[in-house]
Motif scaffolding. Sequence first.
Motif, PDB file in Angstrom:
ATOM      1  N   ALA A 160     -72.442  -5.933  79.829  1.00 17.23           N
ATOM      2  CA  ALA A 160     -73.747  -5.353  79.479  1.00 17.23           C
ATOM      3  C   ALA A 160     -74.805  -6.438  79.325  1.00 17.23           C
ATOM      4  N   ALA A 161     -74.391  -7.620  78.884  1.00 10.08           N
ATOM      5  CA  ALA A 161     -75.341  -8.727  78.772  1.00 10.08           C
ATOM      6  C   ALA A 161     -75.833  -9.176  80.139  1.00 10.08           C
ATOM      7  N   TYR A 162     -75.060  -8.856  81.181  1.00  6.12           N
ATOM      8  CA  TYR A 162     -75.432  -9.244  82.550  1.00  6.12           C
ATOM      9  C   TYR A 162     -76.260  -8.169  83.238  1.00  6.12           C
ATOM     10  N   GLY A 163     -75.985  -6.902  82.913  1.00  9.85           N
ATOM     11  CA  GLY A 163     -76.750  -5.822  83.517  1.00  9.85           C
ATOM     12  C   GLY A 163     -75.990  -4.506  83.466  1.00  9.85           C
ATOM     13  N   PRO A 164     -76.706  -3.361  83.548  1.00  7.58           N
ATOM     14  CA  PRO A 164     -76.044  -2.050  83.439  1.00  7.58           C
ATOM     15  C   PRO A 164     -75.079  -1.752  84.574  1.00  7.58           C
ATOM     16  N   GLU A 165     -75.397  -2.157  85.780  1.00  2.00           N
ATOM     17  CA  GLU A 165     -74.499  -1.918  86.909  1.00  2.00           C
ATOM     18  C   GLU A 165     -73.211  -2.733  86.746  1.00  2.00           C
ATOM     19  N   ALA A 166     -73.366  -3.953  86.265  1.00  2.00           N
ATOM     20  CA  ALA A 166     -72.187  -4.784  86.011  1.00  2.00           C
ATOM     21  C   ALA A 166     -71.312  -4.155  84.938  1.00  2.00           C
ATOM     22  N   ALA A 167     -71.924  -3.583  83.906  1.00  2.00           N
ATOM     23  CA  ALA A 167     -71.165  -2.969  82.823  1.00  2.00           C
ATOM     24  C   ALA A 167     -70.358  -1.771  83.329  1.00  2.00           C
ATOM     25  N   HIS A 168     -70.986  -0.930  84.167  1.00  2.00           N
ATOM     26  CA  HIS A 168     -70.278   0.247  84.680  1.00  2.00           C
ATOM     27  C   HIS A 168     -69.086  -0.173  85.538  1.00  2.00           C
ATOM     28  N   HIS A 169     -69.313  -1.114  86.437  1.00  4.37           N
ATOM     29  CA  HIS A 169     -68.229  -1.544  87.327  1.00  4.37           C
ATOM     30  C   HIS A 169     -67.122  -2.229  86.536  1.00  4.37           C
ATOM     31  N   ALA A 170     -67.489  -2.999  85.524  1.00  5.56           N
ATOM     32  CA  ALA A 170     -66.495  -3.713  84.725  1.00  5.56           C
ATOM     33  C   ALA A 170     -65.589  -2.741  83.979  1.00  5.56           C
ATOM     34  N   VAL A 171     -66.165  -1.660  83.451  1.00  2.00           N
ATOM     35  CA  VAL A 171     -65.369  -0.686  82.714  1.00  2.00           C
ATOM     36  C   VAL A 171     -64.356  -0.014  83.636  1.00  2.00           C
ATOM     37  N   VAL A 172     -64.773   0.345  84.858  1.00  4.32           N
ATOM     38  CA  VAL A 172     -63.851   0.980  85.806  1.00  4.32           C
ATOM     39  C   VAL A 172     -62.723   0.019  86.168  1.00  4.32           C
ATOM     40  N   VAL A 173     -63.081  -1.231  86.461  1.00  5.30           N
ATOM     41  CA  VAL A 173     -62.059  -2.236  86.785  1.00  5.30           C
ATOM     42  C   VAL A 173     -61.095  -2.404  85.620  1.00  5.30           C
ATOM     43  N   LYS A 174     -61.633  -2.443  84.407  1.00  4.71           N
ATOM     44  CA  LYS A 174     -60.797  -2.616  83.215  1.00  4.71           C
ATOM     45  C   LYS A 174     -59.828  -1.446  83.040  1.00  4.71           C
ATOM     46  N   LEU A 175     -60.300  -0.223  83.285  1.00  5.73           N
ATOM     47  CA  LEU A 175     -59.434   0.944  83.158  1.00  5.73           C
ATOM     48  C   LEU A 175     -58.303   0.910  84.188  1.00  5.73           C
ATOM     49  N   VAL A 176     -58.647   0.532  85.414  1.00  7.99           N
ATOM     50  CA  VAL A 176     -57.614   0.436  86.454  1.00  7.99           C
ATOM     51  C   VAL A 176     -56.629  -0.674  86.109  1.00  7.99           C
ATOM     52  N   ARG A 177     -57.148  -1.759  85.608  1.00 11.23           N
ATOM     53  CA  ARG A 177     -56.291  -2.879  85.204  1.00 11.23           C
ATOM     54  C   ARG A 177     -55.287  -2.454  84.137  1.00 11.23           C
ATOM     55  N   SER A 178     -55.709  -1.501  83.284  1.00 10.13           N
ATOM     56  CA  SER A 178     -54.819  -1.018  82.235  1.00 10.13           C
ATOM     57  C   SER A 178     -53.573  -0.345  82.797  1.00 10.13           C
ATOM     58  N   LEU A 179     -53.657   0.173  84.027  1.00 18.90           N
ATOM     59  CA  LEU A 179     -52.503   0.824  84.635  1.00 18.90           C
ATOM     60  C   LEU A 179     -51.329  -0.138  84.833  1.00 18.90           C
ATOM     61  N   MET A 180     -51.631  -1.425  84.872  1.00 15.67           N
ATOM     62  CA  MET A 180     -50.563  -2.407  85.061  1.00 15.67           C
ATOM     63  C   MET A 180     -49.601  -2.435  83.876  1.00 15.67           C
ATOM     64  N   ILE A 181     -49.997  -1.798  82.768  1.00 19.38           N
ATOM     65  CA  ILE A 181     -49.096  -1.702  81.620  1.00 19.38           C
ATOM     66  C   ILE A 181     -47.787  -1.030  82.031  1.00 19.38           C
ATOM     67  N   ILE A 182     -47.895  -0.022  82.903  1.00 15.00           N
ATOM     68  CA  ILE A 182     -46.723   0.794  83.233  1.00 15.00           C
ATOM     69  C   ILE A 182     -45.637  -0.021  83.936  1.00 15.00           C
ATOM     70  N   PRO A 183     -45.918  -0.658  85.090  1.00 16.38           N
ATOM     71  CA  PRO A 183     -44.836  -1.424  85.730  1.00 16.38           C
ATOM     72  C   PRO A 183     -44.357  -2.596  84.888  1.00 16.38           C
ATOM     73  N   ILE A 184     -45.247  -3.205  84.112  1.00 17.82           N
ATOM     74  CA  ILE A 184     -44.829  -4.321  83.270  1.00 17.82           C
ATOM     75  C   ILE A 184     -43.857  -3.845  82.186  1.00 17.82           C
ATOM     76  N   CYS A 185     -44.179  -2.720  81.553  1.00 18.68           N
ATOM     77  CA  CYS A 185     -43.294  -2.197  80.512  1.00 18.68           C
ATOM     78  C   CYS A 185     -41.953  -1.763  81.098  1.00 18.68           C
ATOM     79  N   LEU A 186     -41.980  -1.173  82.283  1.00 16.09           N
ATOM     80  CA  LEU A 186     -40.727  -0.771  82.924  1.00 16.09           C
ATOM     81  C   LEU A 186     -39.865  -1.988  83.237  1.00 16.09           C
ATOM     82  N   GLY A 187     -40.499  -3.033  83.753  1.00 14.23           N
ATOM     83  CA  GLY A 187     -39.756  -4.254  84.055  1.00 14.23           C
ATOM     84  C   GLY A 187     -39.180  -4.887  82.801  1.00 14.23           C
ATOM     85  N   LEU A 188     -39.978  -4.922  81.729  1.00 15.56           N
ATOM     86  CA  LEU A 188     -39.492  -5.503  80.479  1.00 15.56           C
ATOM     87  C   LEU A 188     -38.366  -4.656  79.877  1.00 15.56           C
TER      88      LEU A 188
END
Length: 358
Positions: free
Chosen positions: A215-243
């Motif tokens: 958000a400090a960089y700009g509103p478009e950056a904030a929106h895209h960052a949140v979507v990327v962050k949410l998708v990145r959260s999906l990596m929890i699943i294969p990591i937890c399964l592997g562990l």
Amino acid sequence: MDAAMTTSATPPSGPTIARRVLAVLPGLGLALAIAACATGIGRILPVLGSAVPGVLLGVLVRLIFRPGRPATPGIELASHPVLQLSIVLLGTQLSVGEVARVGLTSLPVMLGTLALCLTAAWLFGRLLGVVGDLRTLIGVGTGVCGGSAIAAVSPVVGALSADIAYAISTIFLFNIAAVVTFPAIGHLLGMSQQAFGLFAGTAVNDTSSVVAAAAAYGPEAAHHAVVVKLVRSLMIIPICLGLAALVRRRQAAAEVAAGQAAGEARRTRSPRVLRLVPWFLVGFVLMAIANSVGLIPTALQQPLGSLALFMITVALSAIGLTTDIAALRRAGGRPLLLGALLWVTVTLSSLALQLLVG
């Protein structure tokens, strides 16, 4: 004979539901009170969030007065089932559509950054002598999504409260560093709004810190960052399964080494796939699917997300109440150095991968 019949007719003794509820109230109430204070701090200081204040306040309360045995059942409830249920609720914040919108250009950066971070965690952790669950928690927290990833992985590996508290604190420190330095790095490199959003979404850990930096960089950056962050959260699943599979394998090896029966050893060596999947991850996936097909009303998504974050804060507050301060002192500064090395690794790899993929 009559005495025996009378004894057999007597209903089994044991705590009733009401007694069980009363038993958990002291500890659960204490964790809820700490979480409420931590949430208030997080609203005043959004960059700080609520998870870290929850852990720190829990540790502070433990230092001032050690909660007695009456508080133990409630604290255990808050630090385990409540934590697992919060992970299920986090699934309501994701959808298949959000994953698709990120695009193929974003996935190589996310996956590459995660792979490099986990590899660096294994390598640097061994070099620094940071082994076991603490190395895993710091690596996953840095590579995936901070406190949420640590919360998801902790019950899978059976992490100690001291390791969880240290990992959370380490992740928080470098979240603050990212919020302060990343916008300046973006301007220095002349990054576009979308490029900076991808940078923040892949290289900052906690969601609130991702939003603050982008958000400090700009509103478009904030929106895209949140979507990327949410998708990145999906990596929890294969990591937890592997562990989970790794933990089962180690348990099987330990049981065989202890000389258990061959039949039991064979049974442990070849567990069913479903037994490797923690129930809360199944719930997480089902909630994401339900959100994708429109079963979760839009009006409920924000309240459910807020409830999930509050439940994580409750759990982390309970973890703070059980943290072994002496164990944290014994850990020394090496885990903190590991966190610093991983933060630098993630930052540089995110920038380098964006340059490579254009």
